[in-house]
Scaffold this motif. Sequence first.
Motif: not given
Length: 155
Positions: A82-107
């Motif tokens: 659900l990420f735009s093509a532009r965002c996929k160029e700027r943020v890797t799936l690995s980086e995105f996974t780290g952010m989501l893992t932290a968000a789940k732990q937090m919320y």
Amino acid sequence: MIRKALIVMPLFVLSLAACGSNADKPETSPSSTSPTPAAAVASEAAPSPSAQAPSEEAELRQAVVAYSDAFLDAKPTVGYELFSARCKERVTLSEFTGMLTAAKQMYGKAMPIKTFEAQISGDLARVTYTYDVPALNQNKEPWVREDGRWKQDDC
């Protein structure tokens, strides 16, 4: 949501070091994260002469809810799609996974969107939506329609 995650993540790490656990936080009552009926959609902006069709806003809302659920439930492949093509160029799936893992732990889990307002202009949209947790609220978050589907463009 990405920008807020980048700001909130360092605070989250500090809070984990200080507290060690969220076990003392009360659990909120379970609720559905499915889109609310169209009548419940907040639309405070006056309609423009070229006001969007209700189905267009409903499609956007459905994408926003799906992205929100994936982000807060730490479902990186779902959210990344659900990420735009532009965002996929700027943020890797690995980086995105780290952010989501932290968000789940937090919320903890996905939560329902309380209010939703969209300003759509062609294939671009600005979406404002809120939650019971103010830190997650989004104000004029950019979305773009690519290949007929709405994609989150806040990177």
